[in-house]
Design a protein around this motif. Structure first.
Motif, mmCIF file in Angstrom:
data_model
loop_
_atom_site.group_PDB
_atom_site.id
_atom_site.type_symbol
_atom_site.label_atom_id
_atom_site.label_comp_id
_atom_site.label_asym_id
_atom_site.label_seq_id
_atom_site.Cartn_x
_atom_site.Cartn_y
_atom_site.Cartn_z
ATOM 1 N N ASP A 76 0.860 -1.178 0.000
ATOM 2 C CA ASP A 76 0.000 0.000 0.000
ATOM 3 C C ASP A 76 0.894 1.223 0.000
ATOM 4 O OD1 ASP A 76 -2.127 -1.753 0.278
ATOM 5 O OD2 ASP A 76 -2.370 -1.400 2.426
ATOM 6 N N ILE A 77 0.461 2.288 -0.649
ATOM 7 C CA ILE A 77 1.258 3.510 -0.704
ATOM 8 C C ILE A 77 0.376 4.702 -0.384
ATOM 9 C CG2 ILE A 77 0.952 3.766 -3.214
ATOM 10 C CD1 ILE A 77 3.927 4.748 -3.263
ATOM 11 N N ASN A 78 0.920 5.643 0.383
ATOM 12 C CA ASN A 78 0.165 6.808 0.857
ATOM 13 C C ASN A 78 0.914 8.093 0.523
ATOM 14 O OD1 ASN A 78 -1.757 5.116 2.618
ATOM 15 N ND2 ASN A 78 0.240 4.600 3.475
ATOM 16 N N TYR A 79 0.138 9.131 0.180
ATOM 17 C CA TYR A 79 0.712 10.417 -0.177
ATOM 18 C C TYR A 79 0.086 11.523 0.661
ATOM 19 C CZ TYR A 79 2.108 7.880 -4.408
ATOM 20 O OH TYR A 79 2.634 6.965 -5.300
ATOM 21 N N PRO A 80 0.887 12.554 0.999
ATOM 22 C CA PRO A 80 0.311 13.703 1.693
ATOM 23 C C PRO A 80 -0.566 14.511 0.747
ATOM 24 C CG PRO A 80 2.599 14.144 1.119
ATOM 25 C CD PRO A 80 2.330 12.702 0.751
ATOM 26 N N PRO A 81 -1.423 15.340 1.293
ATOM 27 C CA PRO A 81 -2.297 16.155 0.427
ATOM 28 C C PRO A 81 -1.478 17.011 -0.543
ATOM 29 C CG PRO A 81 -2.998 16.292 2.712
ATOM 30 C CD PRO A 81 -1.677 15.579 2.723
ATOM 31 N N ALA A 84 3.107 16.719 -5.221
ATOM 32 C CA ALA A 84 3.283 16.962 -6.652
ATOM 33 C C ALA A 84 4.695 16.653 -7.129
ATOM 34 C CB ALA A 84 2.947 18.419 -6.970
ATOM 35 N N SER A 85 5.578 16.284 -6.228
ATOM 36 C CA SER A 85 6.957 16.015 -6.623
ATOM 37 C C SER A 85 7.446 14.755 -5.922
ATOM 38 C CB SER A 85 7.857 17.208 -6.258
ATOM 39 O OG SER A 85 7.822 17.431 -4.853
ATOM 40 N N GLN A 86 8.635 14.319 -6.294
ATOM 41 C CA GLN A 86 9.198 13.129 -5.665
ATOM 42 C C GLN A 86 9.584 13.433 -4.222
ATOM 43 O OE1 GLN A 86 12.002 12.444 -9.078
ATOM 44 N NE2 GLN A 86 11.366 10.316 -8.778
ATOM 45 N N LEU A 87 9.076 12.629 -3.331
ATOM 46 C CA LEU A 87 9.248 12.858 -1.895
ATOM 47 C C LEU A 87 10.056 11.728 -1.259
ATOM 48 C CD1 LEU A 87 5.587 13.863 -0.973
ATOM 49 C CD2 LEU A 87 7.556 15.403 -1.215
ATOM 50 N N PRO A 88 10.698 12.001 -0.114
ATOM 51 C CA PRO A 88 11.327 10.918 0.642
ATOM 52 C C PRO A 88 10.280 9.861 0.981
ATOM 53 C CG PRO A 88 11.969 13.058 1.525
ATOM 54 C CD PRO A 88 10.861 13.313 0.537
ATOM 55 N N ALA A 89 10.717 8.599 1.011
ATOM 56 C CA ALA A 89 9.782 7.499 1.245
ATOM 57 C C ALA A 89 10.155 6.716 2.496
ATOM 58 C CB ALA A 89 9.755 6.561 0.048
ATOM 59 N N ILE A 90 9.140 6.413 3.293
ATOM 60 C CA ILE A 90 9.294 5.551 4.461
ATOM 61 C C ILE A 90 8.723 4.187 4.080
ATOM 62 C CG2 ILE A 90 8.724 5.194 6.894
ATOM 63 C CD1 ILE A 90 8.155 8.266 7.006
ATOM 64 N N ILE A 91 9.575 3.180 4.031
ATOM 65 C CA ILE A 91 9.153 1.829 3.654
ATOM 66 C C ILE A 91 9.021 1.022 4.944
ATOM 67 C CG2 ILE A 91 9.573 -0.112 2.129
ATOM 68 C CD1 ILE A 91 9.582 2.692 0.759
ATOM 69 N N TRP A 92 7.782 0.701 5.321
ATOM 70 C CA TRP A 92 7.519 0.098 6.641
ATOM 71 C C TRP A 92 7.211 -1.391 6.496
ATOM 72 C CZ3 TRP A 92 7.063 3.319 11.161
ATOM 73 C CH2 TRP A 92 6.799 2.616 12.345
ATOM 74 N N VAL A 93 7.884 -2.199 7.346
ATOM 75 C CA VAL A 93 7.679 -3.645 7.394
ATOM 76 C C VAL A 93 6.884 -3.965 8.669
ATOM 77 C CG1 VAL A 93 8.770 -5.910 7.246
ATOM 78 C CG2 VAL A 93 9.937 -3.899 6.289
ATOM 79 N N GLY A 115 1.123 12.311 6.466
ATOM 80 C CA GLY A 115 0.647 13.670 6.678
ATOM 81 C C GLY A 115 1.752 14.659 6.993
ATOM 82 N N TYR A 116 2.935 14.161 7.334
ATOM 83 C CA TYR A 116 4.069 15.045 7.634
ATOM 84 C C TYR A 116 4.909 15.342 6.385
ATOM 85 C CZ TYR A 116 3.040 14.474 12.579
ATOM 86 O OH TYR A 116 2.425 14.494 13.816
ATOM 87 N N GLY A 117 4.429 14.879 5.223
ATOM 88 C CA GLY A 117 5.115 15.229 3.985
ATOM 89 C C GLY A 117 5.950 14.130 3.369
ATOM 90 N N TYR A 118 5.597 12.883 3.676
ATOM 91 C CA TYR A 118 6.352 11.751 3.150
ATOM 92 C C TYR A 118 5.453 10.812 2.352
ATOM 93 C CZ TYR A 118 9.578 13.408 6.710
ATOM 94 O OH TYR A 118 10.385 14.205 7.456
ATOM 95 N N VAL A 119 6.065 10.090 1.409
ATOM 96 C CA VAL A 119 5.398 8.929 0.837
ATOM 97 C C VAL A 119 5.632 7.784 1.813
ATOM 98 C CG1 VAL A 119 5.347 7.272 -1.061
ATOM 99 C CG2 VAL A 119 5.783 9.695 -1.522
ATOM 100 N N THR A 120 4.588 7.073 2.194
ATOM 101 C CA THR A 120 4.762 5.940 3.090
ATOM 102 C C THR A 120 4.254 4.673 2.409
ATOM 103 O OG1 THR A 120 2.631 6.286 4.212
ATOM 104 C CG2 THR A 120 4.571 7.369 5.156
#
Length: 330
Positions: A76-81, A84-93, A115-120
């Motif tokens: 699953d992938i989540n984006y902040p509101p 529009a650009s490539q963001l740092p990503a947190i990959i959670w296991v 919500g803090y500005g990351y792709v998770t």
């Protein structure tokens, strides 16, 4: 006239059934694992429901994206509101004792972090006993390879990756960090890392286990620990299995390990494991942001961080966010 023979027959069947169940628990981890899986599922449902009110508005989520061919090889992938650009990503296991859990059990927490500005990204993987070590490590590594290959279309900055995990997922994430930073260790496991050290900017480890030799196999949680490690390793004598010894991240950590945020509750049986890993990394000169609580603090159990209705849970989230900001600014 037939009552007594019937009772004798029924009693005999029950005795045989009870014996069969007892033997099953001795010769296979499956019976215990089934109980554990049901217990974890109930806990995940309750946690997700409690976190719902903390999810900020406007989060965009895409579910069940395939990174491989297996039924469990999805994320699953989540984006902040307004991303529009490539963001740092947190990959959670996700956690679950290597035998249970799912990405759905951490979905709302990852939406909150987004919500803090990351792709998770919440990665799914196959659990034991159906899939034994190192299958989950290979799968998550393959998920990382997929995410990097599709970084542009997924809105991910491939040079700003944060690995993360809770409980068993923390162990898997930490092992992937070792794979990505130590070629000798990678060679011993036989998994070529998807990430380079430059791409892996940091790691978040909460409520995890990092050294099988430091676990209390005869303590109050000994039965549970023995069961899940037997299931995950695929061998009953897992302590003497040469390949399985490589799961002990603390024993193999080097100075190349990425900057880490590490935390566990003061009443978590795995708490000493987190303290030992943090101490080892600090000794090696690795930047560590450690959040631990004194013994006289109100008891904080395993996975305390997911309860954002407590001050400690909120503190853990705040510290994670501060860690992310500082680590990605390096």
């Amino acid at each position: 006239m037939r009552v007594f023979p019937l009772l004798i027959w029924t009693g005999g069947v029950l005795v045989v059934l009870a014996a069969a169940i007892a033997i099953a628990f001795v010769v296979s981890p499956w019976p215990s694992v089934l109980i554990i899986q049901r217990t974890f599922a109930g806990g995940d449902t309750a946690s997700e429901a409690a976190l719902e009110k903390h999810v900020p508005p406007g989060i965009v989520s895409v579910g069940n994206v395939a990174y491989g061919l297996g039924p469990d090889e999805i994320f699953d992938i989540n984006y902040p509101p307004g991303a529009a650009s490539q963001l740092p990503a947190i990959i959670w296991v996700h956690g679950g004792g290597w035998v249970a859990g799912s990405k759905e059990g951490v979905a709302n927490y990852l939406r909150i972090l987004a919500g803090y500005g990351y792709v998770t990204v919440g990665v799914e993987y196959s659990t034991a006993p159906g899939a034994t070590y190192p299958t989950p490590v290979r799968q998550v590594n393959y998920a990382l390879k997929y995410l990097l290959a599709h970084a542009a279309e997924l809105g991910i900055d491939p040079n700003a990756i944060i690995l993360a995990g809770d409980s068993a997922g923390a162990q898997i994430a930490a092992q992937l960090a070792l794979l990505s930073t130590d070629a000798d260790y990678s060679g011993k496991i036989g998994i070529a890392p998807a990430l380079t050290r430059a791409q892996l900017r940091g790691i978040i480890l909460v409520s995890g286990a990092y050294d099988i030799n430091g676990l209390k196999l005869d303590g109050p949680f000994g039965g549970f620990i023995n069961t899940v490690l037997w299931a995950y390793s695929g061998v009953k004598d897992f302590l003497n299995d040469e390949q399985f010894k490589l799961v002990s991240v603390t024993q193999y950590a080097t100075a190349a390990f990425p900057p880490a945020f590490i935390s566990s509750g003061n009443a978590d049986p795995l708490g000493p494991q987190a303290v030992a890993l943090a101490t080892k990394l600090e000794t090696l000169g690795v930047p560590v942001d450690a959040l631990f609580f004194p013994p006289d603090h109100a008891p904080l159990e395993h996975e305390y961080q997911f309860n954002l209705d407590t001050a400690a849970g909120q503190e853990a989230l705040d510290r994670m966010v501060d860690y992310l900001s500082a680590t990605l600014a390096r």
